[in-house]
Write a protein that holds these residues in place. Structure first.
Motif, short mmCIF file in Angstrom:
data_model
loop_
_atom_site.label_atom_id
_atom_site.label_comp_id
_atom_site.label_asym_id
_atom_site.label_seq_id
_atom_site.Cartn_x
_atom_site.Cartn_y
_atom_site.Cartn_z
N TRP A 223 -2.98 4.75 -1.44
CA TRP A 223 -3.61 5.62 -0.46
C TRP A 223 -3.47 7.08 -0.94
O TRP A 223 -2.64 7.38 -1.79
N GLY A 224 -4.32 7.96 -0.40
CA GLY A 224 -4.29 9.35 -0.80
C GLY A 224 -4.72 9.59 -2.23
O GLY A 224 -4.14 10.42 -2.92
N PRO A 225 -5.76 8.89 -2.73
CA PRO A 225 -6.12 9.01 -4.15
C PRO A 225 -6.60 10.40 -4.55
O PRO A 225 -6.63 10.72 -5.74
N PHE B 135 3.67 15.52 -7.90
CA PHE B 135 3.97 15.95 -6.53
C PHE B 135 3.75 14.78 -5.60
O PHE B 135 3.02 13.84 -5.90
N ARG B 136 4.39 14.81 -4.45
CA ARG B 136 4.17 13.82 -3.39
C ARG B 136 3.56 14.56 -2.21
O ARG B 136 4.06 15.61 -1.80
N CYS B 137 2.47 14.02 -1.66
CA CYS B 137 1.86 14.69 -0.51
C CYS B 137 2.25 14.04 0.81
O CYS B 137 2.09 14.65 1.87
N GLN C 25 0.86 -1.19 0.00
CA GLN C 25 0.00 0.00 0.00
C GLN C 25 0.90 1.24 0.00
O GLN C 25 1.77 1.37 0.86
N PHE C 26 0.68 2.14 -0.96
CA PHE C 26 1.56 3.30 -1.08
C PHE C 26 0.79 4.48 -1.67
O PHE C 26 -0.30 4.33 -2.22
N GLU C 27 1.38 5.66 -1.52
CA GLU C 27 0.76 6.87 -2.04
C GLU C 27 0.60 6.79 -3.55
O GLU C 27 1.55 6.50 -4.29
#
Length: 279
Positions: free
Chosen positions: A186-188, A267-269, A160-162
């Motif tokens: 995650w964080g879709p 971008f990475r949040c 599970q990853f961003e």
């Protein structure tokens, strides 16, 4: 070491899982119960979310048969290591108030600690005892997946990853599939940010695609995940929104629309799992 080297039963995930990050116990209980009644069948929590008690209560109060629900929780960084992993697992089991955990993940690799291999070995023993059905990881780059598999003789069932428009992680997604590991994002919705001046859901490409489909940019993000054949974890505390999220993964985008969304500025949040930070 290849995926075929194990004799695990196949593990499947739904296109969307109900997330509980930032929900307190009361909100988690209410939302999990409602989301399960509305059709969700996978619920995601973690020790560091401090809401396992509420999630377990929501599972019990939903009225949905337990065997239909996949409950996921995670081992936090501070609990990694020999012996401590087992203690942490049993603490999560007590918090949830359940007789088993369906999927147990290592939350972050945390290379500085270098304890994820010994933690996973203990998790395998918990699986042998029938206390957990399946094992996975979260936020693991491919190099750490391979190192883990070489050490323990199997790949995790899931990573599970961003992942969201703007951070598609195509190489990681494909690398997981090549290794027989299910990718889950995650964080879709990008946690509401794109850069210092705009939010992801305000991106003009997403807004145009949403207008064309008479839906919302949030639904487009989730449909994009489904179009990429990646399960996602999405959270909402509002019934109308979690129902819309559930419906969104059934929406079909064209290849041209998916390609346009792929080109959203990157971008990475969340945090970078390769950087030595506390988790």
């Amino acid at each position: 070491m290849t995926p075929a080297d194990t004799d695990r039963e196949p593990f499947r995930v739904p296109r969307i899982s109900f997330g509980t990050w930032q929900l307190d116990d009361d909100a988690a209980a209410r939302c999990v119960a409602g989301a399960l009644r509305d059709g969700y069948r996978m619920v995601d929590t973690a020790m560091r979310y401090h809401n396992e008690y509420g999630v377990g209560r929501g599972v019990r109060e939903s009225g949905v048969p337990r065997e239909e629900i996949t409950v996921v929780t995670k081992l936090r960084a501070g609990d990694q290591g020999a012996l401590q992993t087992t203690r942490a697992f049993h603490a999560s089991l007590r918090n949830l108030g359940l007789d088993r955990i369906d999927l147990y993940l290592i939350h972050w690799p945390v290379p500085r600690l270098d304890k994820y291999i010994e933690s996973y070995r203990e998790m395998i023993d918990l699986r042998r005892q029938g206390l957990v059905k399946a094992l996975g990881v979260s936020n693991f780059p491919l190099a750490h997946l391979d190192r883990l598999a070489d050490a323990v003789g199997e790949y995790p069932v899931i990573n599970q990853f961003e992942m969201h428009p703007g951070w598609p992680q195509a190489e990681l997604v494909e690398g997981c599939r090549e290794r027989g590991v299910i990718p889950q994002g995650w964080g879709p919705l990008g946690r509401g940010q794109l850069d210092a001046g705009r939010a992801l859901l305000e991106d003009p490409v997403l807004r145009q695609v949403a207008e064309d489909h008479r839906t919302t940019p949030a639904s487009v993000c989730l449909a994009w995940m489904a179009g990429r054949r990646v399960s996602c974890v999405a959270k909402s505390s509002h019934p109308d929104r979690w129902r819309a999220n559930l419906a969104a993964v059934g929406m079909t985008l064209s290849d041209e629309e998916i390609a346009r969304i792929d080109a959203v500025p990157q971008f990475r949040c969340g945090k970078n799992p390769l950087i030595d930070e506390e988790y």
